[in-house]
Scaffold this motif. Sequence first.
Motif, PDB file in Angstrom:
ATOM      1  N   ASN A 175       3.030  -9.612  -1.337  1.00  0.00           N
ATOM      2  CA  ASN A 175       1.748 -10.077  -0.838  1.00  0.00           C
ATOM      3  C   ASN A 175       0.780 -10.446  -2.229  1.00  0.00           C
ATOM      4  OD1 ASN A 175       2.186  -9.994   1.847  1.00  0.00           O
ATOM      5  ND2 ASN A 175       0.979  -8.049   2.010  1.00  0.00           N
ATOM      6  N   ASN A 176       1.049  -9.755  -3.371  1.00  0.00           N
ATOM      7  CA  ASN A 176       0.427 -10.031  -4.646  1.00  0.00           C
ATOM      8  C   ASN A 176       1.272 -10.902  -5.663  1.00  0.00           C
ATOM      9  OD1 ASN A 176      -1.919  -8.297  -3.891  1.00  0.00           O
ATOM     10  ND2 ASN A 176      -0.996  -6.511  -4.573  1.00  0.00           N
ATOM     11  N   LEU A 177       2.217 -11.345  -5.063  1.00  0.00           N
ATOM     12  CA  LEU A 177       3.004 -12.200  -6.013  1.00  0.00           C
ATOM     13  C   LEU A 177       2.478 -13.725  -5.884  1.00  0.00           C
ATOM     14  CD1 LEU A 177       6.609 -11.354  -5.324  1.00  0.00           C
ATOM     15  CD2 LEU A 177       5.339 -10.689  -7.577  1.00  0.00           C
ATOM     16  N   GLU A 178       2.269 -14.312  -6.968  1.00  0.00           N
ATOM     17  CA  GLU A 178       1.963 -15.650  -7.271  1.00  0.00           C
ATOM     18  C   GLU A 178       3.172 -16.377  -7.813  1.00  0.00           C
ATOM     19  OE1 GLU A 178      -1.385 -16.016  -9.609  1.00  0.00           O
ATOM     20  OE2 GLU A 178      -2.831 -14.750  -8.346  1.00  0.00           O
ATOM     21  N   GLU A 179       3.735 -15.985  -8.570  1.00  0.00           N
ATOM     22  CA  GLU A 179       5.127 -16.604  -9.180  1.00  0.00           C
ATOM     23  C   GLU A 179       5.822 -15.478  -9.438  1.00  0.00           C
ATOM     24  OE1 GLU A 179       4.240 -18.754 -12.757  1.00  0.00           O
ATOM     25  OE2 GLU A 179       2.868 -19.939 -11.968  1.00  0.00           O
ATOM     26  N   VAL A 180       7.172 -15.808  -8.876  1.00  0.00           N
ATOM     27  CA  VAL A 180       8.340 -14.908  -8.714  1.00  0.00           C
ATOM     28  C   VAL A 180       9.045 -15.200  -9.998  1.00  0.00           C
ATOM     29  CG1 VAL A 180      10.258 -13.772  -7.635  1.00  0.00           C
ATOM     30  CG2 VAL A 180       8.183 -14.998  -6.142  1.00  0.00           C
ATOM     31  N   THR A 181       9.093 -13.942 -10.732  1.00  0.00           N
ATOM     32  CA  THR A 181       9.719 -14.027 -12.024  1.00  0.00           C
ATOM     33  C   THR A 181      11.150 -13.337 -11.732  1.00  0.00           C
ATOM     34  OG1 THR A 181       8.920 -11.874 -12.921  1.00  0.00           O
ATOM     35  CG2 THR A 181       7.807 -14.151 -13.414  1.00  0.00           C
ATOM     36  N   ASP A 182      12.033 -13.156 -12.521  1.00  0.00           N
ATOM     37  CA  ASP A 182      13.286 -12.552 -12.611  1.00  0.00           C
ATOM     38  C   ASP A 182      13.083 -11.101 -12.167  1.00  0.00           C
ATOM     39  OD1 ASP A 182      14.810 -14.947 -12.744  1.00  0.00           O
ATOM     40  OD2 ASP A 182      15.046 -14.591 -14.978  1.00  0.00           O
ATOM     41  N   THR A 183      12.047 -10.774 -13.010  1.00  0.00           N
ATOM     42  CA  THR A 183      11.865  -9.090 -12.927  1.00  0.00           C
ATOM     43  C   THR A 183      11.366  -8.799 -11.595  1.00  0.00           C
ATOM     44  OG1 THR A 183      11.452  -9.091 -15.277  1.00  0.00           O
ATOM     45  CG2 THR A 183      10.445  -7.377 -13.891  1.00  0.00           C
ATOM     46  N   ASP A 184      10.520  -9.537 -11.029  1.00  0.00           N
ATOM     47  CA  ASP A 184      10.084  -9.494  -9.728  1.00  0.00           C
ATOM     48  C   ASP A 184      10.952  -9.511  -8.652  1.00  0.00           C
ATOM     49  OD1 ASP A 184       7.614  -9.278 -10.938  1.00  0.00           O
ATOM     50  OD2 ASP A 184       6.940 -11.444 -10.608  1.00  0.00           O
ATOM     51  N   GLY A 185      11.866 -10.599  -8.751  1.00  0.00           N
ATOM     52  CA  GLY A 185      13.164 -10.671  -7.745  1.00  0.00           C
ATOM     53  C   GLY A 185      14.001  -9.260  -7.838  1.00  0.00           C
ATOM     54  N   ASP A 186      14.254  -8.732  -9.002  1.00  0.00           N
ATOM     55  CA  ASP A 186      14.918  -7.565  -9.079  1.00  0.00           C
ATOM     56  C   ASP A 186      14.383  -6.326  -8.403  1.00  0.00           C
ATOM     57  OD1 ASP A 186      16.930  -8.948 -10.471  1.00  0.00           O
ATOM     58  OD2 ASP A 186      16.003  -8.218 -12.633  1.00  0.00           O
ATOM     59  N   ILE A 187      12.665  -6.229  -8.597  1.00  0.00           N
ATOM     60  CA  ILE A 187      12.043  -5.274  -7.830  1.00  0.00           C
ATOM     61  C   ILE A 187      12.242  -5.229  -6.362  1.00  0.00           C
ATOM     62  CG2 ILE A 187       9.794  -4.122  -7.590  1.00  0.00           C
ATOM     63  CD1 ILE A 187       9.146  -4.942 -10.474  1.00  0.00           C
ATOM     64  N   VAL A 188      11.946  -6.435  -6.171  1.00  0.00           N
ATOM     65  CA  VAL A 188      12.363  -6.671  -4.428  1.00  0.00           C
ATOM     66  C   VAL A 188      13.635  -6.438  -4.011  1.00  0.00           C
ATOM     67  CG1 VAL A 188      12.173  -8.637  -2.763  1.00  0.00           C
ATOM     68  CG2 VAL A 188      10.376  -8.517  -4.445  1.00  0.00           C
ATOM     69  N   GLY A 189      14.641  -6.802  -4.779  1.00  0.00           N
ATOM     70  CA  GLY A 189      16.023  -6.506  -4.384  1.00  0.00           C
ATOM     71  C   GLY A 189      16.357  -5.073  -4.349  1.00  0.00           C
ATOM     72  N   LEU A 190      15.826  -4.431  -5.190  1.00  0.00           N
ATOM     73  CA  LEU A 190      16.022  -2.709  -5.343  1.00  0.00           C
ATOM     74  C   LEU A 190      15.124  -2.208  -4.277  1.00  0.00           C
ATOM     75  CD1 LEU A 190      15.698  -2.215  -9.100  1.00  0.00           C
ATOM     76  CD2 LEU A 190      17.961  -2.298  -7.863  1.00  0.00           C
ATOM     77  N   LEU A 191      14.190  -2.466  -3.981  1.00  0.00           N
ATOM     78  CA  LEU A 191      13.217  -2.001  -2.895  1.00  0.00           C
ATOM     79  C   LEU A 191      13.999  -2.179  -1.458  1.00  0.00           C
ATOM     80  CD1 LEU A 191       9.585  -2.293  -4.126  1.00  0.00           C
ATOM     81  CD2 LEU A 191      10.721  -0.139  -4.058  1.00  0.00           C
ATOM     82  N   SER A 192      14.414  -3.532  -1.302  1.00  0.00           N
ATOM     83  CA  SER A 192      15.014  -3.853  -0.096  1.00  0.00           C
ATOM     84  C   SER A 192      16.273  -3.271   0.177  1.00  0.00           C
ATOM     85  CB  SER A 192      15.204  -5.372  -0.169  1.00  0.00           C
ATOM     86  OG  SER A 192      13.736  -6.126  -0.222  1.00  0.00           O
ATOM     87  N   ASN A 193      16.819  -2.923  -0.900  1.00  0.00           N
ATOM     88  CA  ASN A 193      18.137  -2.249  -0.793  1.00  0.00           C
ATOM     89  C   ASN A 193      17.911  -0.856  -0.408  1.00  0.00           C
ATOM     90  OD1 ASN A 193      21.249  -2.285  -1.517  1.00  0.00           O
ATOM     91  ND2 ASN A 193      20.556  -0.523  -2.579  1.00  0.00           N
ATOM     92  N   ALA A 194      16.950  -0.164  -0.801  1.00  0.00           N
ATOM     93  CA  ALA A 194      16.727   1.323  -0.414  1.00  0.00           C
ATOM     94  C   ALA A 194      16.329   1.218   0.900  1.00  0.00           C
ATOM     95  CB  ALA A 194      15.726   1.664  -1.578  1.00  0.00           C
ATOM     96  N   VAL A 195      15.436   0.373   1.288  1.00  0.00           N
ATOM     97  CA  VAL A 195      15.260   0.468   2.706  1.00  0.00           C
ATOM     98  C   VAL A 195      16.468   0.018   3.574  1.00  0.00           C
ATOM     99  CG1 VAL A 195      13.713  -0.764   4.517  1.00  0.00           C
ATOM    100  CG2 VAL A 195      12.865  -0.488   2.364  1.00  0.00           C
ATOM    101  N   PHE A 196      17.263  -0.664   3.384  1.00  0.00           N
ATOM    102  CA  PHE A 196      18.661  -0.737   4.140  1.00  0.00           C
ATOM    103  C   PHE A 196      19.471   0.201   4.241  1.00  0.00           C
ATOM    104  CE2 PHE A 196      22.844  -2.278   3.715  1.00  0.00           C
ATOM    105  CZ  PHE A 196      23.211  -2.969   4.895  1.00  0.00           C
ATOM    106  N   GLU A 197      19.728   0.928   2.978  1.00  0.00           N
ATOM    107  CA  GLU A 197      20.189   2.206   2.842  1.00  0.00           C
ATOM    108  C   GLU A 197      19.930   3.356   3.842  1.00  0.00           C
ATOM    109  OE1 GLU A 197      23.281   2.191   1.706  1.00  0.00           O
ATOM    110  OE2 GLU A 197      23.512   0.500   0.687  1.00  0.00           O
ATOM    111  N   LEU A 198      18.664   3.270   3.783  1.00  0.00           N
ATOM    112  CA  LEU A 198      17.928   4.370   4.820  1.00  0.00           C
ATOM    113  C   LEU A 198      18.342   3.812   6.179  1.00  0.00           C
ATOM    114  CD1 LEU A 198      14.511   5.252   3.259  1.00  0.00           C
ATOM    115  CD2 LEU A 198      16.585   6.717   3.435  1.00  0.00           C
ATOM    116  N   SER A 199      18.272   2.609   6.700  1.00  0.00           N
ATOM    117  CA  SER A 199      18.540   2.168   7.957  1.00  0.00           C
ATOM    118  C   SER A 199      20.058   2.487   8.152  1.00  0.00           C
ATOM    119  CB  SER A 199      18.406   0.791   8.066  1.00  0.00           C
ATOM    120  OG  SER A 199      16.925   0.362   7.865  1.00  0.00           O
TER     121      SER A 199
END
Length: 205
Positions: A57-81
């Motif tokens: 929600n707080n992202l204005e411009e998505v950088t490569d680092t931001d994309g990596d953070i979203v990917g890592l957190l999303s993968n953690a949620v997926f693995e728990l599922s």
Amino acid sequence: MTETFGKIQQPENCPNLVVPKVNPVIWDHLTAPVKGLDLKLHRCQRPMVKGLTAFVNNLEEVTDTDGDIVGLLSNAVFELSMLRKELIKPEIHPRYKHLCKDSVKTTQWLFGDDLAKTMKDLAEQHKAAGVMRQPKRGQVQRFSRQPYPASFANQQRYQQAGWYQGSRAPQSQSFWGQRNNKAFQYARGATTMKRPYSGNRKPRH
């Protein structure tokens, strides 16, 4: 913590950015221990999903680092599922264990939105696989074992000798235990030996 979770609103363009729940059809048939473990993992997922939601929600411009953070957190949620699915897997009928694979998309429900259709498709696939599968060894038709082809008269002799009864398999009685059986001797071609006449025995008229 509940107050903090309430402040974080889910983005409209991310309908699946939630902690998935177990489909009611499956949840109602789970045992109490499995339900308890799933609820614990559900509580672990919730802060991760809310943290990911707040970050997006707080992202204005998505950088490569931001994309990596979203990917890592999303993968953690997926693995728990996926871990939750593995814990539930032993409770599911073997025909529908495919529901626990990662190919079944997790939405707001752990086993997908249209569970009834997915189960129907799996049942049809299972049926088709059973038709195409070749019989395994030991499943071929078995024929009754007989000493050798015989006529009806010979079959009666074999039955009397204890070799087999009708079309059933041979009896468990020992083959060599039939030596003293007269029918056995006759079937094996043994000749009947007459006792020698003795003077103490009167001949029959």
